[in-house]
Write a protein that holds these residues in place. Sequence first.
Motif, PDB file in Angstrom:
ATOM      1  N   MET A   1       0.780  -1.168  -0.057  1.00 19.59           N
ATOM      2  CA  MET A   1       0.000   0.175   0.159  1.00 19.59           C
ATOM      3  C   MET A   1       0.977   1.325  -0.068  1.00 19.59           C
ATOM      4  SD  MET A   1      -1.261   2.741   2.063  1.00 19.59           S
ATOM      5  CE  MET A   1      -0.883   2.077   3.759  1.00 19.59           C
ATOM      6  N   MET A   2       1.914   1.222   0.654  1.00 21.26           N
ATOM      7  CA  MET A   2       2.533   2.531   0.937  1.00 21.26           C
ATOM      8  C   MET A   2       3.588   2.802  -0.244  1.00 21.26           C
ATOM      9  SD  MET A   2       3.598   2.871   4.914  1.00 21.26           S
ATOM     10  CE  MET A   2       4.000   1.070   5.201  1.00 21.26           C
ATOM     11  N   LEU A   3       4.007   1.674  -0.787  1.00 23.20           N
ATOM     12  CA  LEU A   3       4.776   1.816  -2.099  1.00 23.20           C
ATOM     13  C   LEU A   3       3.867   2.201  -3.335  1.00 23.20           C
ATOM     14  CD1 LEU A   3       7.342  -1.250  -1.964  1.00 23.20           C
ATOM     15  CD2 LEU A   3       7.619   1.250  -1.283  1.00 23.20           C
ATOM     16  N   LEU A   4       2.900   1.544  -3.177  1.00 20.92           N
ATOM     17  CA  LEU A   4       1.653   2.142  -4.149  1.00 20.92           C
ATOM     18  C   LEU A   4       1.554   3.578  -4.398  1.00 20.92           C
ATOM     19  CD1 LEU A   4      -0.885  -0.829  -4.640  1.00 20.92           C
ATOM     20  CD2 LEU A   4       0.899  -0.233  -6.299  1.00 20.92           C
ATOM     21  N   MET A   5       1.168   3.963  -3.111  1.00 23.25           N
ATOM     22  CA  MET A   5       1.203   5.550  -2.671  1.00 23.25           C
ATOM     23  C   MET A   5       2.324   6.288  -3.191  1.00 23.25           C
ATOM     24  SD  MET A   5      -1.389   7.569  -1.839  1.00 23.25           S
ATOM     25  CE  MET A   5      -2.552   6.743  -0.880  1.00 23.25           C
ATOM     26  N   ALA A   6       3.487   5.808  -2.765  1.00 23.74           N
ATOM     27  CA  ALA A   6       4.721   6.506  -3.104  1.00 23.74           C
ATOM     28  C   ALA A   6       5.018   6.670  -4.827  1.00 23.74           C
ATOM     29  CB  ALA A   6       5.905   5.847  -2.593  1.00 23.74           C
ATOM     30  N   VAL A   7       4.767   5.608  -5.451  1.00 25.70           N
ATOM     31  CA  VAL A   7       4.637   5.637  -6.796  1.00 25.70           C
ATOM     32  C   VAL A   7       3.758   6.595  -7.536  1.00 25.70           C
ATOM     33  CG1 VAL A   7       4.104   4.253  -8.796  1.00 25.70           C
ATOM     34  CG2 VAL A   7       5.611   3.369  -7.247  1.00 25.70           C
ATOM     35  N   ILE A   8       2.354   6.686  -7.002  1.00 21.92           N
ATOM     36  CA  ILE A   8       1.180   7.629  -7.464  1.00 21.92           C
ATOM     37  C   ILE A   8       1.843   9.010  -7.171  1.00 21.92           C
ATOM     38  CG2 ILE A   8      -1.044   8.341  -6.838  1.00 21.92           C
ATOM     39  CD1 ILE A   8      -1.742   5.385  -6.035  1.00 21.92           C
ATOM     40  N   LEU A   9       2.162   9.424  -5.942  1.00 15.88           N
ATOM     41  CA  LEU A   9       2.869  10.616  -5.893  1.00 15.88           C
ATOM     42  C   LEU A   9       3.962  10.963  -6.834  1.00 15.88           C
ATOM     43  CD1 LEU A   9       2.604  10.706  -2.036  1.00 15.88           C
ATOM     44  CD2 LEU A   9       0.815  11.477  -3.575  1.00 15.88           C
ATOM     45  N   LEU A  10       4.998  10.041  -6.978  1.00 16.31           N
ATOM     46  CA  LEU A  10       6.144  10.212  -7.833  1.00 16.31           C
ATOM     47  C   LEU A  10       5.841  10.594  -8.967  1.00 16.31           C
ATOM     48  CD1 LEU A  10       9.323  10.249  -8.198  1.00 16.31           C
ATOM     49  CD2 LEU A  10       8.935   7.565  -8.528  1.00 16.31           C
ATOM     50  N   VAL A  11       4.784   9.792  -9.873  1.00 13.00           N
ATOM     51  CA  VAL A  11       4.530  10.010 -11.251  1.00 13.00           C
ATOM     52  C   VAL A  11       3.487  11.136 -11.458  1.00 13.00           C
ATOM     53  CG1 VAL A  11       5.206   7.594 -11.824  1.00 13.00           C
ATOM     54  CG2 VAL A  11       2.909   8.203 -11.398  1.00 13.00           C
ATOM     55  N   GLY A  12       2.977  11.698 -10.227  1.00 17.42           N
ATOM     56  CA  GLY A  12       1.681  12.762 -10.490  1.00 17.42           C
ATOM     57  C   GLY A  12       0.398  12.056 -10.891  1.00 17.42           C
ATOM     58  N   TRP A  13       0.384  10.794 -10.474  1.00 23.64           N
ATOM     59  CA  TRP A  13      -1.141  10.121 -10.601  1.00 23.64           C
ATOM     60  C   TRP A  13      -2.255  10.736  -9.599  1.00 23.64           C
ATOM     61  CZ3 TRP A  13       0.644   4.575 -11.619  1.00 23.64           C
ATOM     62  CH2 TRP A  13       1.161   4.454 -12.753  1.00 23.64           C
ATOM     63  N   LEU A  14      -1.835  11.017  -8.617  1.00 22.67           N
ATOM     64  CA  LEU A  14      -2.974  11.563  -7.188  1.00 22.67           C
ATOM     65  C   LEU A  14      -3.974  12.694  -7.886  1.00 22.67           C
ATOM     66  CD1 LEU A  14      -3.941  11.413  -4.681  1.00 22.67           C
ATOM     67  CD2 LEU A  14      -2.235  12.995  -3.768  1.00 22.67           C
ATOM     68  N   PRO A  15      -3.288  13.638  -8.466  1.00 22.44           N
ATOM     69  CA  PRO A  15      -4.235  14.637  -8.941  1.00 22.44           C
ATOM     70  C   PRO A  15      -5.233  14.134 -10.038  1.00 22.44           C
ATOM     71  CG  PRO A  15      -2.044  15.818  -8.885  1.00 22.44           C
ATOM     72  CD  PRO A  15      -1.739  14.253  -8.577  1.00 22.44           C
ATOM     73  N   LYS A  16      -4.701  13.058 -10.988  1.00 23.07           N
ATOM     74  CA  LYS A  16      -5.575  12.621 -12.126  1.00 23.07           C
ATOM     75  C   LYS A  16      -6.295  11.778 -11.290  1.00 23.07           C
ATOM     76  CE  LYS A  16      -1.593  13.090 -15.236  1.00 23.07           C
ATOM     77  NZ  LYS A  16      -0.824  12.602 -16.170  1.00 23.07           N
ATOM     78  N   ILE A  17      -6.051  10.732 -10.446  1.00 22.69           N
ATOM     79  CA  ILE A  17      -7.144   9.985  -9.992  1.00 22.69           C
ATOM     80  C   ILE A  17      -7.886  10.442  -8.953  1.00 22.69           C
ATOM     81  CG2 ILE A  17      -7.340   7.909  -8.509  1.00 22.69           C
ATOM     82  CD1 ILE A  17      -4.536   7.015  -9.229  1.00 22.69           C
ATOM     83  N   GLY A  18      -7.386  11.481  -8.141  1.00 22.12           N
ATOM     84  CA  GLY A  18      -8.123  12.001  -7.361  1.00 22.12           C
ATOM     85  C   GLY A  18      -9.486  12.924  -7.837  1.00 22.12           C
TER      86      GLY A  18
END
Length: 358
Positions: free
Chosen positions: A271-288
């Motif tokens: 879970m934490m590594l997935l979240m780190a990847v999402i933040l690294l590649v900038g997916w959070l704004p897109k998914i969110g």
Amino acid sequence: MHWLADFLAAVGVVLNGIPQGIMAMTLGFAVFPTMFSFIFAAGVNGLFGSVAPISFQAESLALTGNLGKNPRERTSIIFGGSLIMAFIGVSGMLTKIVAILGNSIMAAMMAGVGIMLAKIALSMYQDEKIVGASSIAIAILVYLFTKDLVWTITLSVIGSSLVAVFGIHYRAELPANVVERKFHFLKPVFSWRVVRGALSLACLNVGANISYGLITGQMTGIKPNPVNLNLLTSTQAFADMGTSLLGGAPVETIISATASAPEPVVAGIIMMLLMAVILLVGWLPKIGKYVPTASIAGFLLILGAVVIFPENAATAMNGKDSVIVALTLVVTAIVDPFAGLLTGTVLKFVLPLIGLGV
């Protein structure tokens, strides 16, 4: 099939954290530097076999956003609070607090957290009725048929998000200045507002680490509770300490469905590594943009009202000092876990010293 259940639990908790991540961005926190907190905590959990992960937490975000008037004050509050929590964790004070207060008061506080989570779920429903209602309905149905928190959070968050996207055409608008993938050092500032905020955040985290940490450990079904509170507190504190200087958001102890997975340590790390990847590649704004806050309402309702409250309330009331544990439970539910814990402490230790008792 263990790996699939572990992965599904991790994905469910990642989806759970996305709305809080969006909340962090709306308060002016940069989410890109926060990836270091997740990587650090994943390493610590893997090294020590800890089942309790950390992630974005709505309570700490709301408190910090309310007490700090701008991003620099807010990151200074996080930095100050992390210094206090690091001392508590490294010195072992949190474990001593649990030992001194006893099981009844701790169980009462956790039962109060159950009510608090159910209240939050209903508040989310009031704010976003269509999404909240669909999340609650899906969660109830899934839990009735499966009795499994992993499937409950996964299907309720995904299902209600689909309802939001296709039913009401949900899209979240995010500030552009907090989504950039850059590092900006923010020197901490010192003021009475920052000091008060740091102390308040530390108080909140004391209650959250004890209650949320122990609840997560309880979800594993392992006896005795496998969560090392001092390790958890130190991990959370040092994770926040570094990223706050880069304008990053706080990551705190959460109630994590990864604890219900067959391999809770592995699921938490994923879970934490997935979240780190999402933040690294900038997916959070897109998914969110497509995951409303109320999508987690159903999971919180089931977790609070069905899983946490009944067992802990029964444990608390079976002990002595029923009035003390009842007041601890109520204050926790109405205010917060630290206030409940403080109430139980005063009633148990302070009043008898002055010739009063409950």
